[in-house]
Write an enzyme that holds these catalytic residues in place. Sequence first.
Site, PDB file in Angstrom:
ATOM      1  N   ASP A   1       0.848  -1.204   0.000  1.00  0.00           N
ATOM      2  CA  ASP A   1       0.000   0.000   0.000  1.00  0.00           C
ATOM      3  C   ASP A   1       0.883   1.253   0.000  1.00  0.00           C
ATOM      4  O   ASP A   1       1.879   1.323   0.740  1.00  0.00           O
ATOM      5  CB  ASP A   1      -0.872  -0.049   1.275  1.00  0.00           C
ATOM      6  CG  ASP A   1      -1.897   1.067   1.334  1.00  0.00           C
ATOM      7  OD1 ASP A   1      -2.386   1.475   0.273  1.00  0.00           O
ATOM      8  OD2 ASP A   1      -2.208   1.523   2.457  1.00  0.00           O
TER       9      ASP A   1
ATOM     10  N   ASP B   1       2.897   5.065  -5.350  1.00  0.00           N
ATOM     11  CA  ASP B   1       2.246   6.348  -5.081  1.00  0.00           C
ATOM     12  C   ASP B   1       3.223   7.479  -5.385  1.00  0.00           C
ATOM     13  O   ASP B   1       4.031   7.874  -4.548  1.00  0.00           O
ATOM     14  CB  ASP B   1       1.777   6.397  -3.623  1.00  0.00           C
ATOM     15  CG  ASP B   1       1.124   7.724  -3.277  1.00  0.00           C
ATOM     16  OD1 ASP B   1       1.097   8.622  -4.150  1.00  0.00           O
ATOM     17  OD2 ASP B   1       0.664   7.876  -2.134  1.00  0.00           O
TER      18      ASP B   1
ATOM     19  N   HIS C   1      -7.314  10.442   4.532  1.00  0.00           N
ATOM     20  CA  HIS C   1      -6.712   9.394   5.361  1.00  0.00           C
ATOM     21  C   HIS C   1      -6.771   9.748   6.841  1.00  0.00           C
ATOM     22  O   HIS C   1      -6.718  10.923   7.198  1.00  0.00           O
ATOM     23  CB  HIS C   1      -5.226   9.244   5.006  1.00  0.00           C
ATOM     24  CG  HIS C   1      -4.968   8.521   3.733  1.00  0.00           C
ATOM     25  ND1 HIS C   1      -4.427   9.133   2.640  1.00  0.00           N
ATOM     26  CD2 HIS C   1      -5.166   7.226   3.387  1.00  0.00           C
ATOM     27  CE1 HIS C   1      -4.298   8.240   1.660  1.00  0.00           C
ATOM     28  NE2 HIS C   1      -4.742   7.078   2.085  1.00  0.00           N
ATOM     29  N   GLY C   2      -6.822   8.728   7.662  1.00  0.00           N
ATOM     30  CA  GLY C   2      -6.593   8.925   9.098  1.00  0.00           C
ATOM     31  C   GLY C   2      -7.842   9.235   9.883  1.00  0.00           C
ATOM     32  O   GLY C   2      -8.943   9.315   9.331  1.00  0.00           O
TER      33      GLY C   2
ATOM     34  N   ASP D   1      -8.454   1.442   6.911  1.00  0.00           N
ATOM     35  CA  ASP D   1      -7.478   1.166   7.969  1.00  0.00           C
ATOM     36  C   ASP D   1      -7.980   1.734   9.302  1.00  0.00           C
ATOM     37  O   ASP D   1      -8.106   1.032  10.301  1.00  0.00           O
ATOM     38  CB  ASP D   1      -6.124   1.791   7.584  1.00  0.00           C
ATOM     39  CG  ASP D   1      -5.024   1.412   8.568  1.00  0.00           C
ATOM     40  OD1 ASP D   1      -5.303   0.649   9.522  1.00  0.00           O
ATOM     41  OD2 ASP D   1      -3.878   1.870   8.407  1.00  0.00           O
ATOM     42  N   THR D   2      -8.323   3.023   9.304  1.00  0.00           N
ATOM     43  CA  THR D   2      -8.678   3.706  10.549  1.00  0.00           C
ATOM     44  C   THR D   2      -9.779   2.993  11.342  1.00  0.00           C
ATOM     45  O   THR D   2      -9.670   2.836  12.564  1.00  0.00           O
ATOM     46  CB  THR D   2      -9.103   5.153  10.226  1.00  0.00           C
ATOM     47  OG1 THR D   2      -7.962   5.818   9.688  1.00  0.00           O
ATOM     48  CG2 THR D   2      -9.586   5.896  11.455  1.00  0.00           C
TER      49      THR D   2
HETATM   50  P1  13P Z   1      -8.225   5.209   6.350  1.00  0.00           P
HETATM   51  O1  13P Z   1      -7.119   5.040   7.365  1.00  0.00           O
HETATM   52  O2  13P Z   1      -8.738   6.595   6.333  1.00  0.00           O
HETATM   53  O3  13P Z   1      -9.229   4.157   6.508  1.00  0.00           O
HETATM   54  O4  13P Z   1      -7.532   5.002   4.908  1.00  0.00           O
HETATM   55  C1  13P Z   1      -6.924   3.786   4.598  1.00  0.00           C
HETATM   56  C2  13P Z   1      -6.178   3.855   3.316  1.00  0.00           C
HETATM   57  O5  13P Z   1      -6.466   4.617   2.427  1.00  0.00           O
HETATM   58  C3  13P Z   1      -5.050   2.931   3.142  1.00  0.00           C
HETATM   59  O6  13P Z   1      -4.365   3.143   1.939  1.00  0.00           O
HETATM   60  O1  G3H Z   2      -3.169   5.060   3.946  1.00  0.00           O
HETATM   61  C1  G3H Z   2      -2.408   4.769   4.852  1.00  0.00           C
HETATM   62  C2  G3H Z   2      -2.669   3.659   5.781  1.00  0.00           C
HETATM   63  O2  G3H Z   2      -3.634   3.992   6.716  1.00  0.00           O
HETATM   64  C3  G3H Z   2      -1.385   3.204   6.394  1.00  0.00           C
HETATM   65  O3  G3H Z   2      -0.996   3.978   7.482  1.00  0.00           O
HETATM   66  O4  G3H Z   2       1.460   4.365   7.151  1.00  0.00           O
HETATM   67  O5  G3H Z   2       0.442   4.437   9.443  1.00  0.00           O
HETATM   68  O6  G3H Z   2       0.673   2.260   8.248  1.00  0.00           O
HETATM   69  P1  G3H Z   2       0.481   3.746   8.115  1.00  0.00           P
HETATM   70 ZN    ZN Z   3      -4.461   5.214   1.283  1.00  0.00          ZN
END
Ligand code: 13P
Ligand code: G3H
Ligand code: ZN
Length: 315
Positions: free
Chosen positions: A82, A105, A181-182, A264-265
């Site tokens: 990712d 990316d 993100h986040g 992810d979040t």
């Molecule tokens: P979120 O952490 O906002 O869910 O985004 C996840 C993401 O885009 C990982 O590439």
């Molecule tokens: O888009 C990013 C993901 O949420 C990964 O986050 O770099 O903290 O593992 P990280």
């Molecule tokens: Zn992402």
Amino acid sequence: MLVNLNKILSHARAHGYAVGAFNINNLEIAQGVVAAAAVRRAPVVLQLSEGALEYAGMEYLAAIGQVAAETHHSLKIALHLDHGKDESIVERSIKSGWFTSVMIDASRYDFKKNIRVTSRIVELAHARGMSVEAELGPIAGQEDLVRVGRDGAALTDPNEVKKFVAATRCDALAISIGSAHGSVKYLPNEQPKLDLVRLKQIAAVTKIPLVLHGASSVPHALLTELHQSCSRFGDCSRVHDAIGVPEAQIKKAIALGIAKVNVDTDLRIAFTAAVREKLLTDRAFIDPRVMLAPARAAVQKIVEKKIKLFGYGTT
Ligand code: 13P
Ligand code: G3H
Ligand code: ZN
């Protein structure tokens, strides 16, 4: 079984659902995600960020992905890098032979350099039968340690998409249409809103699967679980007012061509809420397994919900 992104995303885009792509950082998260995919018999992407590789090591996380695929032979699982921003890490991931796909990316560069960097990675990956996700238009949020504004400047320009896809030959495209993100996603006076008109314009000029990043919804019930006993910890105001992308908007985006949805979040919140709950309510254990088993179950629960939301098996 392990498959590349092409195998699962093209079908998703053609049939109006999206494959969930979940970030894994450890054994428990990976097991929770795969258990959910098994319950729903759905394809899934296990994705490893550069941060996850730094934390756990590429070999450990890749081995977990391989074992998951062997254990669940009938499930289609993509093992994906990712947000590969460091080209040397992307190259290492490709050459390792462990991944089925990578994301390059290069969205922070100008259009020409993004094409140059992405094309080189596509060539390397395709030579090994791997698929590549690219990004056009940097996605807002804290991932880059920079807050990208929402004035339109960072959003993907539909006029650039056709040329970018043709020049790079990427297999999937991450687009910037207003998600972030986040966990601290929106300022108090902002409302989460995907630019669906822009998505429609993008989808009209390319058939390749489109990817929505920053797609956590930060459900209120999940935040409530996280905060239930937080006064006893003292500090958790950071995610107090967070809001994510509403589920209804995610559904609309999938109907318009989004075929991979990155989350992810929401997994982090579910995992942490379960660990907090265990630590606060049971003081009699010193066995990490007692603490982590509920977190694994919490991840499974939220991933099952996401897979259902993303429409697999219902279209
Ligand atoms: P979120 O952490 O906002 O869910 O985004 C996840 C993401 O885009 C990982 O590439
Ligand atoms: O888009 C990013 C993901 O949420 C990964 O986050 O770099 O903290 O593992 P990280
Ligand atoms: Zn992402």
